[in-house]
Scaffold this active site. Structure first.
Site, mmCIF file in Angstrom:
data_model
loop_
_atom_site.group_PDB
_atom_site.id
_atom_site.type_symbol
_atom_site.label_atom_id
_atom_site.label_comp_id
_atom_site.label_asym_id
_atom_site.label_seq_id
_atom_site.Cartn_x
_atom_site.Cartn_y
_atom_site.Cartn_z
ATOM 1 C CG PHE A 87 -1.843 1.021 1.486
ATOM 2 C CD1 PHE A 87 -3.125 0.930 0.946
ATOM 3 C CD2 PHE A 87 -1.539 2.122 2.283
ATOM 4 C CE1 PHE A 87 -4.079 1.915 1.191
ATOM 5 C CE2 PHE A 87 -2.484 3.108 2.525
ATOM 6 C CZ PHE A 87 -3.766 3.007 1.972
ATOM 7 C CD GLU A 90 3.848 11.245 -2.758
ATOM 8 O OE1 GLU A 90 4.222 12.442 -2.762
ATOM 9 O OE2 GLU A 90 3.078 10.755 -3.592
ATOM 10 N N GLY A 93 3.843 12.250 4.714
ATOM 11 C CA GLY A 93 3.753 11.177 5.692
ATOM 12 C C GLY A 93 2.451 11.363 6.448
ATOM 13 C CB SER A 94 1.654 13.223 9.577
ATOM 14 O OG SER A 94 2.305 12.359 10.481
ATOM 15 C CB ILE A 128 6.425 0.911 0.155
ATOM 16 C CG1 ILE A 128 6.239 2.366 -0.318
ATOM 17 C CG2 ILE A 128 5.237 0.033 -0.249
ATOM 18 C CD1 ILE A 128 5.133 3.150 0.385
ATOM 19 N N GLY A 162 -6.798 -0.606 8.950
ATOM 20 C CA GLY A 162 -5.385 -0.950 9.135
ATOM 21 C C GLY A 162 -4.936 -0.692 10.560
ATOM 22 N NE ARG A 190 19.233 -12.283 37.894
ATOM 23 C CZ ARG A 190 20.546 -12.409 37.795
ATOM 24 N NH1 ARG A 190 21.077 -13.543 37.360
ATOM 25 N NH2 ARG A 190 21.320 -11.387 38.113
ATOM 26 C CD GLU A 235 -1.277 0.126 8.680
ATOM 27 O OE1 GLU A 235 -2.495 0.184 8.902
ATOM 28 O OE2 GLU A 235 -0.708 -0.874 8.198
HETATM 29 N N1 CAA Z 1 -12.379 7.899 6.080
HETATM 30 C C1 CAA Z 1 -12.814 8.439 4.914
HETATM 31 N N2 CAA Z 1 -12.587 9.719 4.576
HETATM 32 C C2 CAA Z 1 -11.872 10.474 5.430
HETATM 33 C C3 CAA Z 1 -11.382 9.981 6.651
HETATM 34 C C4 CAA Z 1 -11.662 8.635 6.961
HETATM 35 N N3 CAA Z 1 -11.230 8.076 8.089
HETATM 36 N N4 CAA Z 1 -10.713 10.959 7.293
HETATM 37 C C5 CAA Z 1 -10.793 12.052 6.505
HETATM 38 N N5 CAA Z 1 -11.495 11.755 5.377
HETATM 39 C C6 CAA Z 1 -11.819 12.640 4.270
HETATM 40 C C7 CAA Z 1 -12.303 13.971 4.753
HETATM 41 O O1 CAA Z 1 -13.706 13.963 4.946
HETATM 42 C C8 CAA Z 1 -11.882 14.895 3.615
HETATM 43 O O2 CAA Z 1 -12.795 14.813 2.550
HETATM 44 P P1 CAA Z 1 -13.841 16.035 2.266
HETATM 45 O O3 CAA Z 1 -12.985 17.244 2.022
HETATM 46 O O4 CAA Z 1 -14.611 15.589 1.062
HETATM 47 O O5 CAA Z 1 -14.679 16.148 3.505
HETATM 48 C C9 CAA Z 1 -10.595 14.266 3.119
HETATM 49 O O6 CAA Z 1 -10.613 12.900 3.545
HETATM 50 C C10 CAA Z 1 -9.362 14.931 3.683
HETATM 51 O O7 CAA Z 1 -9.489 14.901 5.097
HETATM 52 P P2 CAA Z 1 -9.019 16.098 6.022
HETATM 53 O O8 CAA Z 1 -9.492 17.400 5.471
HETATM 54 O O9 CAA Z 1 -9.390 15.751 7.407
HETATM 55 O O10 CAA Z 1 -7.442 16.031 5.758
HETATM 56 P P3 CAA Z 1 -6.217 16.514 6.617
HETATM 57 O O11 CAA Z 1 -5.171 16.963 5.664
HETATM 58 O O12 CAA Z 1 -6.653 17.427 7.722
HETATM 59 O O13 CAA Z 1 -5.649 15.113 7.181
HETATM 60 C C11 CAA Z 1 -5.344 13.324 8.694
HETATM 61 C C12 CAA Z 1 -6.313 14.255 7.992
HETATM 62 C C13 CAA Z 1 -6.124 12.639 9.780
HETATM 63 C C14 CAA Z 1 -4.159 14.035 9.277
HETATM 64 C C15 CAA Z 1 -4.873 12.265 7.642
HETATM 65 O O14 CAA Z 1 -4.091 12.885 6.637
HETATM 66 C C16 CAA Z 1 -4.079 11.114 8.220
HETATM 67 O O15 CAA Z 1 -4.669 10.173 8.757
HETATM 68 N N6 CAA Z 1 -2.739 11.166 8.082
HETATM 69 C C17 CAA Z 1 -1.898 10.009 8.446
HETATM 70 C C18 CAA Z 1 -1.676 9.155 7.231
HETATM 71 C C19 CAA Z 1 -1.231 7.778 7.588
HETATM 72 O O16 CAA Z 1 -1.820 7.102 8.423
HETATM 73 N N7 CAA Z 1 -0.198 7.322 6.889
HETATM 74 C C20 CAA Z 1 0.242 5.989 7.066
HETATM 75 C C21 CAA Z 1 0.902 5.530 5.835
HETATM 76 S S1 CAA Z 1 0.506 3.955 5.314
HETATM 77 C C22 CAA Z 1 1.490 2.888 6.200
HETATM 78 O O17 CAA Z 1 2.108 3.215 7.168
HETATM 79 C C23 CAA Z 1 1.376 1.524 5.695
HETATM 80 C C24 CAA Z 1 2.494 0.606 5.913
HETATM 81 O O18 CAA Z 1 3.228 0.295 4.991
HETATM 82 C C25 CAA Z 1 2.621 -0.081 7.235
#
Ligand code: CAA
Length: 380
Positions: free
Chosen positions: A123, A127, A131-132, A157, A242, A268, A363
């Site tokens: 997934f 980038e 990240g966050s 990734i 996730g 121990r 995540e």
């Molecule tokens: N489900 C569905 N949609 C969602 C959502 C959710 N849980 N949370 C937000 N959205 C939607 C919002 O409604 C918004 O859409 P609309 O404008 O149409 O309403 C859109 O997504 C953007 O949301 P925000 O405006 O809230 O965006 P934001 O920039 O303020 O960010 C955040 C929100 C919570 C910080 C989010 O960016 C986030 O969770 N960041 C962390 C990302 C992350 O978890 N990365 C992990 C990488 S993957 C990984 O680690 C995998 C691996 O390999 C182990």
């Protein structure tokens, strides 16, 4: 809250426990030390139905619930957190996302092999500068007739070099911000798909974490998941699930730290008696056990909400926040209880600490979980 498990849950838990003891345990330390990916074990996890646990049987999955998934994740991660994350990404980020949002054609072409463990998935959201701040995607997918041209770089990734299929988020219209991101299915071996640097990590060293590069990768439009512009919602919704998986992984590490501490403190001796008789050790073990059980109840609660098709995003964030914090604390305490032995490789607790730390980062960092929880409470 119904804390009891049904017969299927108990059977899955026992199967995972046995698999972890028989297959993962004998090689976990060496694979950690030498950064070896557990190819054979992953194949066997597929055969056991552990790579697509929540996916319907018609699409190659085991047709189980989220509760079964978290029970298996805890048992696997208790022994080998690297195997835990490999399994978690394929289950909750790749196969779940495809079943929930993919077309029938995508399910036939990709999901069946991924959920049955014949193929492995990754997934790709993060980038170098996203990240966050996940909506700030620099990878682009530019429309070219019935195709898109994919260009960019993805970092950290999991399963990146070992995956056959990667779900990639990319900007289809940067001017639209979060609403201009789309999700795509990319196959390993497509011209322009490159595997870059393999990361050398503090923990989960037997898992595969790499940079992926895309240079004019020509993707059929039929490989877009959902509508154009729906990629961030797809990614964040998928990450809600996730986070339950990673919380269960953290729970497994915390439980391992607790069990190691109990065993060691009975064995121990200091001041002519087992250190289990010392109140200083008893208090640590009592605190660890309480935090572990609280984490488990949060993980189970999030899983049950998801199984009941109720809102689970906040519960998932709480479970991940609490269980990952518990994993780090419990591993640190386990090292303290083991004293000098805890600091060296012969005892597993130093690996537990190294493996635990990432659960507070990937995540969604703990800071992101705080944001998700606070926003849901405050409506801001
Ligand atoms: N489900 C569905 N949609 C969602 C959502 C959710 N849980 N949370 C937000 N959205 C939607 C919002 O409604 C918004 O859409 P609309 O404008 O149409 O309403 C859109 O997504 C953007 O949301 P925000 O405006 O809230 O965006 P934001 O920039 O303020 O960010 C955040 C929100 C919570 C910080 C989010 O960016 C986030 O969770 N960041 C962390 C990302 C992350 O978890 N990365 C992990 C990488 S993957 C990984 O680690 C995998 C691996 O390999 C182990």
């Amino acid at each position: 809250m119904e804390p009891t498990l049904n017969e299927t849950h108990l059977m899955i838990q026992e199967t995972a426990r046995k698999f972890a003891a028989d297959v993962l345990a004998p090689t976990a330390d060496e694979r950690d030390e030498k950064e070896i990916f557990p190819y054979d074990a992953v194949k066997q996890m597929g055969e056991l139905g552990f790579m697509g646990m929540m996916i319907s049987e018609q699409y190659g999955g085991a047709g189980l619930d989220t509760m079964s998934y978290v029970l298996a994740m805890e048992e696997i991660s208790k022994v080998d957190a690297s195997a835990g994350v490999i399994m978690s990404v394929n289950n909750s980020l790749v196969t779940w996302g495809l079943e929930a949002f993919g077309t029938e054609d995508q399910k036939q072409r990709y999901l069946i092999d991924l959920a049955s463990g014949k193929k492995l998935g990754a997934f790709a959201l993060s980038e170098p500068e996203a990240g966050s701040d996940a909506t700030n995607q620099r990878t682009t997918a530019t429309k070219d007739g019935d195709f898109y041209l994919l260009n960019g770089t993805k970092n950290w990734i999991t399963n990146g070099s070992t995956a056959d299929i990667v779900l990639v988020m990319a900007a289809t219209d940067r001017a639209k911000g979060a609403k201009g991101v789309s999700a795509f299915i990319v196959e390993k071996g497509m011209p322009g798909f490159g595997v870059g640097k393999k990361e050398r990590k503090l923990g989960i060293r037997s898992s595969d974490t790499v940079t992926l590069t895309f240079q004019d990768v020509r993707l059929p439009a039929a490989n877009r998941i959902g509508d154009e512009g729906a990629g961030i919602k797809f990614a964040l919704k998928t990450l809600d699930g996730g986070r339950i998986g990673i919380a269960a992984q953290a729970l497994g590490i915390a439980q391992a730290s607790l069990e190691a501490s109990i065993a060691y403190s009975k064995e121990r001796k200091a001041f002519d008696r087992p250190i289990a008789n010392l109140q200083a050790i008893q208090f640590k073990i009592a605190d660890m056990a309480t935090d572990v059980q609280a984490s488990r109840l949060l993980v189970w609660e999030a899983a049950r909400l998801k199984d009941r098709h109720e809102a689970y995003g906040t519960a998932a964030a709480m479970a991940k926040l609490y269980a990952s914090r518990t994993a780090v604390k419990a591993a640190l305490e386990a090292i303290q209880i083991h004293g000098g032995y805890g600091y060296v490789r012969e005892y597993k607790v130093e690996r537990y600490l190294r493996d635990a730390k990432i659960t507070e980062i990937y995540e969604g960092t703990s800071e992101i979980q705080h944001i998700v929880i606070a926003r849901s409470l405050l409506g801001v």
